[in-house]
Design a protein around this motif. Sequence first.
Motif, PDB file in Angstrom:
ATOM      1  N   PHE A 263       0.868  -1.165   0.000  1.00 34.29           N
ATOM      2  CA  PHE A 263       0.000   0.000   0.000  1.00 34.29           C
ATOM      3  C   PHE A 263       0.913   1.226   0.000  1.00 34.29           C
ATOM      4  CE2 PHE A 263      -3.749  -2.151   2.450  1.00 34.29           C
ATOM      5  CZ  PHE A 263      -4.039  -2.893   1.312  1.00 34.29           C
ATOM      6  N   ILE A 264       0.805   2.053  -1.044  1.00 29.90           N
ATOM      7  CA  ILE A 264       1.660   3.234  -1.173  1.00 29.90           C
ATOM      8  C   ILE A 264       0.782   4.451  -1.463  1.00 29.90           C
ATOM      9  CG2 ILE A 264       3.574   4.301  -2.459  1.00 29.90           C
ATOM     10  CD1 ILE A 264       4.490   1.478  -3.227  1.00 29.90           C
ATOM     11  N   THR A 265       1.063   5.560  -0.809  1.00 38.70           N
ATOM     12  CA  THR A 265       0.349   6.802  -1.115  1.00 38.70           C
ATOM     13  C   THR A 265       1.356   7.891  -1.485  1.00 38.70           C
ATOM     14  OG1 THR A 265       0.351   7.500   1.220  1.00 38.70           O
ATOM     15  CG2 THR A 265      -1.569   6.268   0.433  1.00 38.70           C
ATOM     16  N   ARG A 266       0.984   8.693  -2.467  1.00 42.42           N
ATOM     17  CA  ARG A 266       1.827   9.792  -2.926  1.00 42.42           C
ATOM     18  C   ARG A 266       0.948  10.936  -3.430  1.00 42.42           C
ATOM     19  NH1 ARG A 266       4.997   7.265  -0.567  1.00 42.42           N
ATOM     20  NH2 ARG A 266       7.074   6.514  -1.192  1.00 42.42           N
ATOM     21  N   ILE A 267       1.553  12.098  -3.540  1.00 43.74           N
ATOM     22  CA  ILE A 267       0.894  13.270  -4.127  1.00 43.74           C
ATOM     23  C   ILE A 267       1.233  13.326  -5.613  1.00 43.74           C
ATOM     24  CG2 ILE A 267       0.852  15.795  -4.213  1.00 43.74           C
ATOM     25  CD1 ILE A 267      -0.583  14.881  -1.811  1.00 43.74           C
ATOM     26  N   GLU A 268       0.220  13.552  -6.459  1.00 45.08           N
ATOM     27  CA  GLU A 268       0.418  13.773  -7.893  1.00 45.08           C
ATOM     28  C   GLU A 268      -0.035  15.192  -8.224  1.00 45.08           C
ATOM     29  OE1 GLU A 268       1.435  11.551 -10.560  1.00 45.08           O
ATOM     30  OE2 GLU A 268       2.270  10.420  -8.885  1.00 45.08           O
ATOM     31  N   ARG A 269       0.714  15.855  -9.099  1.00 41.63           N
ATOM     32  CA  ARG A 269       0.393  17.244  -9.448  1.00 41.63           C
ATOM     33  C   ARG A 269      -0.080  17.366 -10.888  1.00 41.63           C
ATOM     34  NH1 ARG A 269       2.332  20.306  -5.298  1.00 41.63           N
ATOM     35  NH2 ARG A 269       3.872  19.285  -3.935  1.00 41.63           N
ATOM     36  N   CYS A 281      -3.649  15.722  -6.574  1.00 39.12           N
ATOM     37  CA  CYS A 281      -4.399  14.484  -6.374  1.00 39.12           C
ATOM     38  C   CYS A 281      -3.584  13.567  -5.475  1.00 39.12           C
ATOM     39  CB  CYS A 281      -4.666  13.762  -7.700  1.00 39.12           C
ATOM     40  SG  CYS A 281      -5.808  14.608  -8.803  1.00 39.12           S
ATOM     41  N   VAL A 282      -4.281  12.651  -4.815  1.00 36.72           N
ATOM     42  CA  VAL A 282      -3.578  11.613  -4.074  1.00 36.72           C
ATOM     43  C   VAL A 282      -3.582  10.350  -4.931  1.00 36.72           C
ATOM     44  CG1 VAL A 282      -5.634  10.798  -2.844  1.00 36.72           C
ATOM     45  CG2 VAL A 282      -3.377  10.363  -1.898  1.00 36.72           C
ATOM     46  N   LYS A 283      -2.451   9.669  -4.926  1.00 42.81           N
ATOM     47  CA  LYS A 283      -2.310   8.418  -5.667  1.00 42.81           C
ATOM     48  C   LYS A 283      -2.179   7.285  -4.654  1.00 42.81           C
ATOM     49  CE  LYS A 283       0.836   6.167  -8.992  1.00 42.81           C
ATOM     50  NZ  LYS A 283       2.110   6.367  -9.761  1.00 42.81           N
ATOM     51  N   ILE A 284      -3.150   6.363  -4.687  1.00 39.07           N
ATOM     52  CA  ILE A 284      -3.118   5.187  -3.817  1.00 39.07           C
ATOM     53  C   ILE A 284      -2.721   3.993  -4.679  1.00 39.07           C
ATOM     54  CG2 ILE A 284      -4.436   3.701  -2.270  1.00 39.07           C
ATOM     55  CD1 ILE A 284      -6.410   6.076  -1.940  1.00 39.07           C
ATOM     56  N   GLN A 285      -1.599   3.390  -4.348  1.00 39.41           N
ATOM     57  CA  GLN A 285      -1.127   2.239  -5.105  1.00 39.41           C
ATOM     58  C   GLN A 285      -1.330   0.955  -4.307  1.00 39.41           C
ATOM     59  OE1 GLN A 285       2.946   4.002  -6.022  1.00 39.41           O
ATOM     60  NE2 GLN A 285       2.488   2.976  -7.948  1.00 39.41           N
ATOM     61  N   PRO A 347      -8.946  13.383  -6.414  1.00 40.25           N
ATOM     62  CA  PRO A 347      -8.588  14.807  -6.342  1.00 40.25           C
ATOM     63  C   PRO A 347      -8.563  15.313  -4.905  1.00 40.25           C
ATOM     64  CG  PRO A 347     -10.830  14.544  -7.149  1.00 40.25           C
ATOM     65  CD  PRO A 347     -10.248  13.166  -7.079  1.00 40.25           C
ATOM     66  N   ILE A 348      -7.596  16.180  -4.628  1.00 35.65           N
ATOM     67  CA  ILE A 348      -7.517  16.831  -3.318  1.00 35.65           C
ATOM     68  C   ILE A 348      -8.275  18.153  -3.431  1.00 35.65           C
ATOM     69  CG2 ILE A 348      -5.989  17.857  -1.597  1.00 35.65           C
ATOM     70  CD1 ILE A 348      -3.855  15.855  -2.443  1.00 35.65           C
ATOM     71  N   ILE A 349      -9.437  18.202  -2.793  1.00 38.82           N
ATOM     72  CA  ILE A 349     -10.295  19.383  -2.862  1.00 38.82           C
ATOM     73  C   ILE A 349     -10.126  20.185  -1.578  1.00 38.82           C
ATOM     74  CG2 ILE A 349     -12.685  20.186  -3.078  1.00 38.82           C
ATOM     75  CD1 ILE A 349     -13.272  17.484  -4.507  1.00 38.82           C
ATOM     76  N   GLU A 350     -10.056  21.491  -1.723  1.00 40.61           N
ATOM     77  CA  GLU A 350      -9.820  22.369  -0.574  1.00 40.61           C
ATOM     78  C   GLU A 350     -10.842  22.122   0.521  1.00 40.61           C
ATOM     79  OE1 GLU A 350      -9.705  27.147   0.519  1.00 40.61           O
ATOM     80  OE2 GLU A 350      -9.996  26.479  -1.556  1.00 40.61           O
ATOM     81  N   ASN A 351     -10.360  21.951   1.722  1.00 45.47           N
ATOM     82  CA  ASN A 351     -11.230  21.703   2.874  1.00 45.47           C
ATOM     83  C   ASN A 351     -11.955  22.992   3.264  1.00 45.47           C
ATOM     84  OD1 ASN A 351     -12.433  21.005   5.295  1.00 45.47           O
ATOM     85  ND2 ASN A 351     -10.700  19.788   5.995  1.00 45.47           N
TER      86      ASN A 351
END
Length: 355
Positions: A263-269, A281-285, A347-351
């Motif tokens: 399980f890997i998580t990263r930020i994608e632009r 966006c967050v990338k869940i692998q 997608p990372i949406i503003e809180n």
Amino acid sequence: MLPNSDNINLTQFLTTAVIVVDENLTIISANPAAETIIEVSINRLIGFPLPELFSSSTLHVSRLLRTLKQTGSFSDSEVQIVFPDGRHRLVDVTISHAEITGSPHLVLEIKLIDQQKRISKETQQWNQQQAAKELVRGLAHEIKNPLGGLRGAAQLLGKQLESDELKEFTEIIIEQADRLTNLVDRLLGPNKLSAFAYRNVHEVLEKVRSLLQLDNISEVVINRDYDPSIPNLWFDSDQLQQAVLNIARNAVQVLQGRGEIQFITRIERQLTIHGQRFPLCVKIQIIDNGPGIPVKLKDTLFYPMVTGKKDGTGLGLSIAQNIIDHHKGKIEVESWPGHTEFNIYLPIIENKEPA
């Protein structure tokens, strides 16, 4: 630069990788584009045996050797190459015979097509999936209406019968009607209101990991590599958990009790999802080291009722796809023998919730 050449080396300005190998398939020249694609410096490439550069490739050495002995060239499209460190690239390749200083050489032109292929494939699959989804919705409603009537008639009939033996048959009809209704409901996706909120995605992954470990998978190792900087995401916790669990359980099943899941998580632009551009966006692998996905299933993997398992329903990945679509995300898959990765992009949406 090619041997004994005093001319300007124009290959250094090309975006296409150019590699020259001698009759022993040893690299004697490479341009900067090759350095970029392979991610190895030119100095290290020179003198390196070409076949050892890839741990796996659909471009066979036998074709290279035949071209060395013969004049001419050949091209191959959508060649998948895998490097020893696990990186993979999809490329178009042209191989040409060349006589240099009196001996046969090969000139390889390698063009990276990962990005355009991914965009084209995503668009095609998205259109096919939407068409399949509409077809399933129509069929599901057509099936549920007569099933309701069938169940109701069986209930009325059961009340009129005095024989317990005959009532057993009406109970079977009701039971099977309920089973088919449940199957249709699963095809249609979640039937309850979504409970979206800003949450930590790693909590979902940890819940999935805990659920998997309850399935007696002592010889399956689950490794995590999380990016702690990922902010809270806007999602339905139960739905996202179901999507990740469906994918992860598939991985457990193909490993047949032994292997590794990551399980890997990263930020994608600056990622485009179904035509909409998202800054972050967050990338869940979800990666496993199983046998890989059969080629015949790759293009229809997310279709309902498509499965490579004898006892599978073919609904797990279809449901996962619907859930991620509902979250304005997408799922991409890369697979070859010994490696399968499902990449979930959200997608990372503003809180906007008050602190």
